[in-house]
Each structure stands twice: as structure tokens, then as C-alpha cells.
Scaffold this motif. Sequence first.
Motif, short mmCIF file in Angstrom:
data_model
loop_
_atom_site.label_atom_id
_atom_site.label_comp_id
_atom_site.label_asym_id
_atom_site.label_seq_id
_atom_site.Cartn_x
_atom_site.Cartn_y
_atom_site.Cartn_z
N ALA A 1 6.79 -1.05 9.50
CA ALA A 1 6.24 0.28 9.80
C ALA A 1 5.76 0.32 11.23
O ALA A 1 5.73 1.36 11.86
CB ALA A 1 5.07 0.59 8.86
N SER B 1 4.30 14.49 10.56
CA SER B 1 5.13 13.29 10.75
C SER B 1 4.44 11.99 10.36
O SER B 1 5.11 10.99 10.11
CB SER B 1 5.57 13.22 12.21
OG SER B 1 6.04 14.49 12.61
N PHE B 2 3.12 11.97 10.34
CA PHE B 2 2.39 10.78 9.87
C PHE B 2 1.93 10.97 8.43
O PHE B 2 1.08 10.20 7.95
CB PHE B 2 1.18 10.50 10.77
CG PHE B 2 1.54 10.03 12.16
CD1 PHE B 2 2.13 8.78 12.35
CD2 PHE B 2 1.28 10.81 13.27
CE1 PHE B 2 2.46 8.33 13.63
CE2 PHE B 2 1.60 10.37 14.55
CZ PHE B 2 2.18 9.13 14.74
N ILE C 1 0.82 -1.21 0.00
CA ILE C 1 0.00 0.00 0.00
C ILE C 1 0.86 1.27 0.00
O ILE C 1 0.50 2.29 -0.60
CB ILE C 1 -0.93 -0.05 1.24
CG1 ILE C 1 -1.89 1.12 1.28
CG2 ILE C 1 -0.18 -0.16 2.54
CD1 ILE C 1 -2.95 0.95 2.36
N LEU C 2 2.01 1.19 0.66
CA LEU C 2 2.88 2.36 0.81
C LEU C 2 3.37 2.92 -0.52
O LEU C 2 3.62 4.11 -0.65
CB LEU C 2 4.10 1.99 1.68
CG LEU C 2 5.05 3.11 2.08
CD1 LEU C 2 4.39 4.06 3.06
CD2 LEU C 2 6.33 2.54 2.68
N ARG D 1 7.46 11.92 -3.79
CA ARG D 1 6.29 11.84 -4.65
C ARG D 1 6.71 12.07 -6.10
O ARG D 1 7.79 12.59 -6.36
CB ARG D 1 5.24 12.89 -4.27
CG ARG D 1 4.52 12.63 -2.94
CD ARG D 1 3.68 11.37 -2.99
NE ARG D 1 2.83 11.20 -1.82
CZ ARG D 1 3.18 10.51 -0.73
NH1 ARG D 1 4.37 9.97 -0.65
NH2 ARG D 1 2.31 10.36 0.26
N ARG E 1 -6.21 -0.01 0.52
CA ARG E 1 -6.44 0.78 1.73
C ARG E 1 -7.78 0.38 2.36
O ARG E 1 -7.88 0.26 3.57
CB ARG E 1 -6.41 2.27 1.38
CG ARG E 1 -6.63 3.20 2.55
CD ARG E 1 -5.36 3.83 3.05
NE ARG E 1 -5.62 4.59 4.26
CZ ARG E 1 -4.72 5.23 4.98
NH1 ARG E 1 -3.45 5.20 4.62
NH2 ARG E 1 -5.05 5.88 6.06
N HIS F 1 -4.20 1.61 -4.84
CA HIS F 1 -4.12 2.13 -3.48
C HIS F 1 -5.47 2.14 -2.75
O HIS F 1 -5.57 1.58 -1.66
CB HIS F 1 -3.44 3.50 -3.42
CG HIS F 1 -3.30 3.99 -2.01
ND1 HIS F 1 -4.20 4.85 -1.44
CD2 HIS F 1 -2.43 3.66 -1.04
CE1 HIS F 1 -3.87 5.05 -0.17
NE2 HIS F 1 -2.79 4.35 0.10
N PHE G 1 -7.79 -3.32 10.00
CA PHE G 1 -6.97 -2.49 10.90
C PHE G 1 -7.84 -1.33 11.37
O PHE G 1 -7.61 -0.18 11.04
CB PHE G 1 -5.75 -1.98 10.13
CG PHE G 1 -4.63 -1.55 11.03
CD1 PHE G 1 -3.72 -2.50 11.49
CD2 PHE G 1 -4.47 -0.25 11.42
CE1 PHE G 1 -2.68 -2.13 12.32
CE2 PHE G 1 -3.43 0.13 12.26
CZ PHE G 1 -2.53 -0.81 12.70
N HIS H 1 -2.33 8.64 1.79
CA HIS H 1 -1.42 7.66 2.39
C HIS H 1 -1.18 7.93 3.87
O HIS H 1 -0.27 7.33 4.46
CB HIS H 1 -0.07 7.67 1.66
CG HIS H 1 -0.13 7.05 0.30
ND1 HIS H 1 0.11 5.70 0.09
CD2 HIS H 1 -0.41 7.58 -0.91
CE1 HIS H 1 0.00 5.44 -1.21
NE2 HIS H 1 -0.32 6.56 -1.84
N THR I 1 9.60 3.11 13.22
CA THR I 1 9.29 4.51 13.50
C THR I 1 8.89 4.75 14.95
O THR I 1 9.28 5.74 15.55
CB THR I 1 8.11 4.92 12.61
OG1 THR I 1 7.12 3.89 12.73
CG2 THR I 1 8.51 5.06 11.17
N GLY J 1 -1.28 3.58 11.04
CA GLY J 1 -1.00 3.17 12.41
C GLY J 1 -0.87 4.35 13.36
O GLY J 1 -0.40 4.17 14.49
N CYS K 1 -0.64 7.86 7.64
CA CYS K 1 -0.27 6.66 8.38
C CYS K 1 -1.49 5.92 8.94
O CYS K 1 -2.26 6.47 9.71
CB CYS K 1 0.67 7.02 9.51
SG CYS K 1 1.13 5.60 10.51
N ILE L 1 2.97 -4.93 17.80
CA ILE L 1 2.64 -5.23 16.40
C ILE L 1 2.64 -6.75 16.18
O ILE L 1 1.82 -7.27 15.41
CB ILE L 1 3.57 -4.49 15.40
CG1 ILE L 1 3.03 -4.59 13.98
CG2 ILE L 1 4.98 -4.99 15.41
CD1 ILE L 1 1.74 -3.91 13.71
#
Length: 436
Positions: A246, A376-377, A91-92, A325, A103, A99, A110, A382, A250, A386, A384, A155
Motif C-alpha cells: 500500500a 481517493s483515500f 487491517i484492510l 463492501r 487499527r 479492525h 504509524f 478504513h 498507489t 498513509g 487510508c 516506506i
Amino acid sequence: DGSAATASRGPSGAAATLVERLLAPAGRADPYPLYAEAHRLGPVARIADTLYLVTGYQAVDQLLRDPGFGLYTMATGQGGDGPLDLLNRSILRANPPDHPRMRSLIGKVFTRRRVAALAPQVERAVDDLLDELAAERGPVDFMDRFAFRLPVTVICALLGVEARDHARLRPLAADLTEVLELTGPTTPAAETAAKDLAGRFAGLVAARRAEPRDDLVSALVAVRDADDGRLSDAELLGNLILLLVAGFETTTSLLGSGLALLLDRPELLATLHAATSAAATAPSTGAATAPSAGAATEPGTGDAAVAGFVEEVLRYESPVQVLTRTALVDGRSVADQPVPRGADLIALVGAANRDPARYPDPDVFDPSRADVRPLSFGAGAHVCLGNSLARLEATVAFTQLVRRFPAIRAAGDPVRRDRLVLRGLQSLPVRLGAAG
Ligand code: HEM
């Protein structure tokens, strides 16, 4: 060779030099002075004909939210079906239509509910790890003994990976994530790590397919099998590897950077200790106690103080410093800079978080700042998946840590990982001191 490129020819030499300096050892160790210089070039600067540097907070946010920009396939040198190419199937690195398809499939399993349900497990994991550390007399490496172990435990519990594999996963993930650095050809170590992880997950997928459990691997296998073709086997493996890596690389950095900042600021440690102790109804027992509510003198004060601290750590030491990107269509622009189709962009998230136009005195660490919304996320499609789990782990960890060990202090110099993109510490020696 468009006119836009010609128009910004002036600063391009400066931007190119800046990126070179960022990638050099001194820049990797401390990119922040270079980010300050980058802001003086404007929010977007041209590095080369089809390569742009994006540093402004608004500009990075806009770039990440614009569906006209997407991911390019990482060059792995493996012809599309080597073990490292599995990450390109995740997915990343996916663009529409893959995507949104992945997702929504991964989002189905999730869920916020699944994450919220993890809170007691996170509390217990934090307590257990701190109990172990409390029993140590000498200095301990916080990175190895806590910052890595907490996220990996969480995780792995979520995915259903056996606990006995944990120690092996830290070096594997470190080798694998080398491919995310901007420094060129992938290493044989990354390939070996990808092969190893793919083998482990292939085994786990087969086991859960035969005998499903209440874990994420079983849930994803069920989704995959219910509607054949909607998630290929390579995509399933790629996403499992991604979720694992992931899930802790991080978060480990967030915990380590946060503690390092606290150790340098005893007055902040004292403030957080006071806030978390006031908010506690009962001392930690090592059991899975729910966070206090209602009965405390000032319910929620400690939670808010710690949550503010965590957001400022995310802003100040973003665990992911750089996102990339590519322009998928014609006619896009970022902060009024036209970007031709096919051009690549390097988005400096760590710089955006320290944009003086967004945060006054950006290089000052100040957990009492108002309106902290670090990038930061990421942001947009896309963003994050999590992020609520990472925030949960960090707030529980820092709450318990400062509540139980108000006298924690450094026991040597921290050692930084030699990375630009995934910024964090390798080791952080501490003495916990007497429990409070
Ligand atoms: C995506 C950062 C923790 C799973 C991302 C992205 C960032 C990020 C910046 C966006 C990448 C892009 O736009 O190209 C972080 C940070 C974390 C963290 C700083 C901890 C402090 C986690 C955790 C998990 C996770 C704990 C899972 C358990 C994911 C996934 C994606 C993602 C699956 C891909 C989403 C997509 O492409 O649609 N993360 N992450 N992350 N993260 Fe996290």
C-alpha cells in the motif's frame, strides 16, 4: 428476492452491462466515459439480486462511513491459510472487532509524528533521485526511475527493509496486487509473490525481535509481544505486507499520473514553476534542507499551489478506482436504496470523484477548483492510514521537480498498466531538459 430488488429491476440490466464494459480492455484503459454513463443510472444501481453499483459522490461517502457495511474475505482458493490469505488477515480486510483492535495498534506506531519526522528524509530522497536523473543525457522512464523509487525508498526506510531489495519489490507488488482487481481467480504469480514477501518479512521480524531498531517492524513486533494474542503472527505478517505494498503501488501511480497531466499542460507547468520558485529561499543543494519559511517573497505560495495540484490529480486520476463492501447487518440503505444483509457493493471511487452533482465539469482537470475533497483515500473506519505520507511525498516531489526542471517534456508515449482498480502508468518516458 426482496421488494427493493424488484423495484429497481429496470436499471439492473444497464448496470450489469456497464460493469462488464468497465472490466473489458477498453473500459480498463479509459473508464471515464463509462462513469459518465453510470451517473445517469443514479447514485446506486442494482447489478444483480445481491450486487449493487455505487457511483454518486455522496452515496460512496455514506457507504464508506456506515459501520453497517464492511469487508468480505477475498476468495483466494487457498483454504484460509495460504500465503495470499495473509492479506485477508490484514487491517484492510478486517471488520469489527478485529479492525478497531488492529487499527489502534498500528495507529500507535504509524503516528502523525512519525510521518512528520520523515519530511527531511523525503526531501533528501527526492533530491538524490532528481540528481541522478539530471545526470542522464537521453530520455528516462519516470515511472521506474522516480515514481516507483521515491515511495519504495520511503516506506522501506520506515519499515526497516534493506535498500538492496528495492528493485525486486516492484514486480512482486505488481503480481500481488493483481488480487485486488475484480477479475476472478487469483493467479499463481500472486501466490508466489505473497509467499516471497511473507518469507522476507518473517526473516525481518525474527531479526528485529532479536535486535530491535528504530523502525516500524521493531515497533510492531514490540506491540505484538507486549500483549500476546492481541496481534497474531499471521496478522503481523499480513499487515507488514499490506503496509509495504500500500505504501508504494498507489503513490507511484499518483506521481506518474500527476506528471503525465503536467506534461500535457505546459502553461500549468509554467505556473507551478513560478509559484515554487517564488516560494524558494535557496536553490536545492542536494542536502536535507527544510522547506522555506518566512524569508521568501511569498512564503507558502508554492506549497499551496502544489498541494492544490496534488488534490486535483487525486480527484481526476484516483490511484484506487474501486472499493468493495458487503452489508453486515439488515436494514441498511445507501442513497435511499435498501440493501439487504449479505449483499455486496462495488463503489466506484473514480466515478464518485467525477460526479457532476459534486464537481461542475468533472472531466476538466482544474487545479484551481474550490473545495476538492476526493474520496481517493476512502472514508470512515478504513480511511487510508498513509494519506498524510502520500501527500507529503507528492508535494515534495512535484515542488522539487518543477522547480529544478521547468523544461521537462515527454519523450514518447506513456504506457498504461492494464488495471481497472489500481489505475496508473507502467512507463512514462521523459526528457528532463536543462535544470532551471
Ligand atoms: C487504506 C488509498 C498510500 C497504507 C487505503 C484505502 C484507500 C487507500 C482508498 C481504503 C481502503 C478501503 O476502504 O477499503 C491510498 C492512496 C495512496 C495510499 C490513493 C497514495 C496516493 C498509502 C501509504 C500507506 C498506506 C503511503 C502506508 C505507508 C494504508 C493502510 C490502509 C490503507 C494501512 C488500511 C487502513 C484500514 O483498513 O483501516 N488506502 N493509499 N496507503 N492505506 Fe492507503
